[in-house]
Design a protein around this motif. Structure first.
Motif, short mmCIF file in Angstrom:
data_model
loop_
_atom_site.label_atom_id
_atom_site.label_comp_id
_atom_site.label_asym_id
_atom_site.label_seq_id
_atom_site.Cartn_x
_atom_site.Cartn_y
_atom_site.Cartn_z
N PRO A 1 -7.14 -5.39 2.49
CA PRO A 1 -6.45 -6.53 3.11
C PRO A 1 -5.45 -6.04 4.15
CG PRO A 1 -5.39 -5.99 1.05
CD PRO A 1 -6.57 -5.04 1.18
N ASP A 2 -4.83 -6.96 4.86
CA ASP A 2 -3.67 -6.62 5.67
C ASP A 2 -2.44 -6.59 4.74
OD1 ASP A 2 -5.23 -6.52 7.91
OD2 ASP A 2 -4.78 -8.57 8.54
N PHE A 3 -1.47 -5.76 5.10
CA PHE A 3 -0.36 -5.49 4.19
C PHE A 3 0.98 -5.97 4.74
CE2 PHE A 3 -3.53 -2.15 3.23
CZ PHE A 3 -3.73 -2.44 1.88
N ASP A 4 1.82 -6.43 3.81
CA ASP A 4 3.22 -6.75 4.14
C ASP A 4 4.10 -5.52 4.09
OD1 ASP A 4 2.97 -9.77 4.13
OD2 ASP A 4 2.37 -9.35 2.06
N PHE A 5 3.66 -4.52 3.32
CA PHE A 5 4.47 -3.32 3.11
C PHE A 5 3.54 -2.12 2.97
CE2 PHE A 5 6.53 -0.16 0.36
CZ PHE A 5 7.79 -0.07 0.91
N ILE A 6 3.82 -1.06 3.73
CA ILE A 6 3.10 0.21 3.61
C ILE A 6 4.14 1.30 3.44
CG2 ILE A 6 1.59 1.89 4.74
CD1 ILE A 6 0.31 -0.44 6.27
N GLY A 7 3.92 2.19 2.46
CA GLY A 7 4.89 3.25 2.21
C GLY A 7 4.26 4.62 2.17
N LEU A 8 4.99 5.62 2.70
CA LEU A 8 4.62 7.03 2.60
C LEU A 8 5.89 7.79 2.30
CD1 LEU A 8 3.33 5.80 5.51
CD2 LEU A 8 2.28 8.05 5.56
N LYS B 1 0.87 -6.24 8.69
CA LYS B 1 1.01 -7.59 9.24
C LYS B 1 2.18 -7.65 10.22
CE LYS B 1 -0.54 -9.90 4.97
NZ LYS B 1 -0.11 -10.83 3.90
N VAL B 2 2.12 -8.60 11.13
CA VAL B 2 3.26 -8.88 11.98
C VAL B 2 4.44 -9.29 11.09
CG1 VAL B 2 4.20 -10.42 13.74
CG2 VAL B 2 1.86 -9.56 13.96
N GLY B 3 5.56 -8.63 11.28
CA GLY B 3 6.71 -8.84 10.40
C GLY B 3 6.73 -7.91 9.21
N GLY B 4 5.66 -7.13 9.02
CA GLY B 4 5.57 -6.23 7.88
C GLY B 4 6.43 -4.99 8.04
N VAL B 5 6.67 -4.31 6.91
CA VAL B 5 7.60 -3.17 6.86
C VAL B 5 6.84 -1.90 6.53
CG1 VAL B 5 9.58 -2.18 5.64
CG2 VAL B 5 9.54 -4.63 6.20
N LEU B 6 7.17 -0.83 7.25
CA LEU B 6 6.71 0.52 6.93
C LEU B 6 7.89 1.32 6.40
CD1 LEU B 6 4.56 2.89 7.15
CD2 LEU B 6 5.65 3.39 9.35
N TYR B 7 7.72 1.94 5.22
CA TYR B 7 8.69 2.93 4.74
C TYR B 7 8.08 4.29 4.96
CZ TYR B 7 10.94 6.28 1.71
OH TYR B 7 11.53 7.43 1.24
N ILE B 8 8.84 5.19 5.58
CA ILE B 8 8.35 6.53 5.81
C ILE B 8 9.51 7.51 5.70
CG2 ILE B 8 8.61 6.39 8.34
CD1 ILE B 8 5.94 8.02 8.49
N SER B 9 9.26 8.63 5.03
CA SER B 9 10.28 9.67 4.90
C SER B 9 9.68 10.98 5.37
CB SER B 9 10.75 9.79 3.45
OG SER B 9 9.68 10.12 2.60
N TYR B 10 10.54 11.86 5.87
CA TYR B 10 10.02 13.10 6.45
C TYR B 10 11.14 14.11 6.64
CZ TYR B 10 11.84 10.96 10.75
OH TYR B 10 12.65 10.37 11.70
N ASN B 11 10.76 15.38 6.64
CA ASN B 11 11.71 16.45 6.95
C ASN B 11 12.12 16.35 8.42
OD1 ASN B 11 11.69 17.50 4.40
ND2 ASN B 11 10.30 19.18 4.86
N THR B 12 13.40 16.53 8.66
CA THR B 12 13.98 16.16 9.95
C THR B 12 14.66 17.35 10.63
OG1 THR B 12 14.46 14.00 8.93
CG2 THR B 12 15.45 14.44 11.07
N LEU B 13 14.54 17.38 11.91
CA LEU B 13 15.34 18.26 12.76
C LEU B 13 16.54 17.48 13.27
CD1 LEU B 13 12.45 19.96 14.76
CD2 LEU B 13 13.81 21.00 12.93
N PRO B 14 17.71 18.14 13.39
CA PRO B 14 17.93 19.58 13.42
C PRO B 14 18.16 20.24 12.06
CG PRO B 14 19.96 18.46 13.93
CD PRO B 14 18.93 17.37 13.76
N CYS C 1 0.84 -1.19 0.00
CA CYS C 1 0.00 0.00 0.00
C CYS C 1 0.87 1.24 0.00
CB CYS C 1 -0.90 0.00 1.24
SG CYS C 1 -1.95 1.46 1.43
N GLU C 2 0.48 2.25 -0.80
CA GLU C 2 1.14 3.55 -0.75
C GLU C 2 0.11 4.61 -0.39
OE1 GLU C 2 3.68 6.85 -3.31
OE2 GLU C 2 3.48 4.82 -4.14
N LEU C 3 0.39 5.36 0.65
CA LEU C 3 -0.49 6.44 1.10
C LEU C 3 0.03 7.77 0.57
CD1 LEU C 3 -0.95 5.34 4.84
CD2 LEU C 3 -2.52 4.96 2.93
#
Length: 511
Positions: free
Chosen positions: A107-114, A138-151, A45-47
């Protein structure tokens, strides 16, 4: 602005970017490098998929079932056209996060990305996403997430606030967002020209403003001028994701795995003495002045034994997708430019120069006489992947199964290249992801697929397309005025393409 926008920029199209970190095929090597088990991805899934180029390519290039949403209906429609062209298994919607994330038919997902979305949405939408990940990953599933970071953004945040204030208060709505962005940048430049104490205390602000002037205005509008804009510390992100039972796995930006180009010896020693791994990430962000994080998180991190890790690594297959002599032996890290060790990278690149898939185990055997350790081979593969020359590849059976989908998507993208160059990628069934191919090269590909054999023929086809629209090539900053000059330049480009680029595109099964 309409209520459905929730403060997000909708009166200018988002860019047609492709983001390789959203390709689940990329997860394996990064996880194994850290000794972590990674899942087989059958549902993904991609959000907030924007124009949908990434999700369309990944759906076409894999056997996984993909879902996703982007609340902008124009973007969702464009993405839907890409998916329809390929015939891939993807269900894309224009739901807001609150609507999509509570759908009962997912469904339940193995991979979710943002990618990037997290920094430009409200806390209410963040809470919706975290709850979605908690319930649907899902248990064992991966989230990819990127974001603007401090500092990394701390010094520029006040200037961004000033520019959005100018765009909102002094920029006339009727002038359009591009003019309002230009006006805000011009105002900020004039302010800095007065030598305020702020710029003296933050001398890098002026340099960043100069870089902004060179960037695509569509990108700038979405990057800086939304209502919500919230860079955050890694520790704050960890607090958010704790509610979804996620553990930090590793950076999705492969060059982050190489301390030698990012940290001084003193910094490496200092960091190694920080006992808590999560706090260590925060400290590292200060060392490199991190501005943008690209991270993998996992629901239930499972550690491999050293033996299991090595055995799993040896089965991973990679291939070089750049001609051997086009691979730069320099890379850029937080410390600046560094040279690759020719004693290590030379033999690795020579072995991979055939543009065929090789397992890391096969590479170890083939390079045994070169004095390279397995760890050196793994690190070289991480670095070459990080700079975009090397790719993890599918099993041959998977590549063969999805080839028809990627062919159809590529035909659609090459068709769009006839009228413009917004999209600079094509899909590879071998890597399951996108490969940079510019507009002219896409038109060469289309000519080849149509049965043209010679570079002169490809050039002739491209010139017919360009000239029918009154378009001309630009060389050394000047347009080529005559048909003969344009055709000669296209023919030269086609011959270079045949020699330097086409072999890799054939190996990637794009052509």
């Amino acid at each position: 602005m309409n209520d459905w926008t929730a403060g997000y920029m909708t009166d200018i199209n988002y860019t047609y970017g492709y983001y390789s970190e959203l390709n689940p095929q990329r997860v394996g090597l990064a996880f194994l490098n850290r000794g972590l088990v990674f899942p087989e991805v059958t549902t993904a899934c991609e959000l907030g998929f924007g124009q949908g180029l990434s999700v369309a390519i990944h759906a076409a290039g894999s056997t996984a079932g993909w879902h996703g949403t982007d609340f902008n209906p124009a973007q969702a429609a464009f993405a839907g056209d890409l998916v329809a062209a390929s015939g891939a298994d993807a269900r894309l919607r224009d739901d807001a996060f609150a609507e999509f994330c509570t759908r009962p038919d997912l469904p339940d997902f193995d991979f979710i990305g943002l990618h990037g979305i997290w920094s430009w949405i409200s806390d209410a939408n963040r809470a919706v996403i975290v709850d979605f990940v908690r319930r649907r990953l899902k248990v064992g599933g991966v989230l990819y997430i990127s974001y603007n970071t401090l500092p990394g953004w701390a010094a520029f945040a006040p200037m961004r606030h000033l520019m959005t204030g100018h765009a909102d208060l002094l920029g006339a709505e009727g002038r359009g967002i591009v003019n309002r962005v230009d006006g805000a940048i011009d105002f900020a430049e004039k302010l800095l020209a007065t030598n305020p104490l702020f710029s003296r205390a933050n001398p890098l602000v002026g340099e960043r403003l100069k870089k902004m002037k060179e960037q695509n205005r569509h990108y700038l509008a979405h990057e800086y001028f939304n209502r919500d804009w919230h860079p955050m510390h890694f520790a704050t992100m960890a607090d958010w994701l704790d509610g979804a039972k996620l553990d930090y796995a590793c950076s999705a930006h492969y060059l982050d795995h190489l301390d030698a180009v990012n940290l001084t010896p003193a910094q490496q020693t200092f960091l190694a003495e920080v006992p808590d791994p999560m706090f260590r990430e925060t400290v590292r962000d200060f060392m490199v002045n991190q501005q943008f994080r690209r991270d993998y998180w996992v629901k239930g991190a499972r550690r491999m034994s050293p033996l299991e890790r090595v055995e799993a690594l040896k089965t991973r297959r990679v291939m070089l997708a750049t001609a051997r002599d086009q691979v730069s032996m320099k890379i850029a890290g937080a410390l600046g430019e560094a040279s690759l060790n020719d004693a290590v990278y030379g033999p690795v690149l020579d072995l991979l120069a055939d543009l065929r898939p090789h397992s890391l185990g096969q590479m170890e055997q083939s390079l045994r006489g070169k004095g390279l350790s397995f760890n050196q081979i793994v690190e070289a593969c991480l670095v070459l992947t990080g700079v975009g020359h090397l790719y993890a590849v599918h099993d041959d059976a998977v590549a063969a199964k999805v080839r028809r989908q990627t062919d159809r998507l590529n035909a659609h993208l090459c068709g769009k290249a006839r009228s413009g160059g917004d999209i600079a990628y094509l899909a590879s069934p071998v890597t399951g992801g996108g490969i940079i191919v510019d507009r002219i090269q896409q038109l060469f590909v289309a000519s080849i697929v149509q049965g043209r054999k010679q570079p002169a023929d490809w050039a002739g086809d491209v010139w017919k397309t360009l000239s029918s629209q009154g378009q001309k090539l630009v060389k050394e900053g000047k347009p080529l005025e005559t048909a003969e000059a344009n055709l000669a330049e296209l023919t030269a480009q086609a011959r270079t393409f045949a020699d330097r680029r086409l072999p890799a595109l054939r190996a990637l099964q794009i052509v």
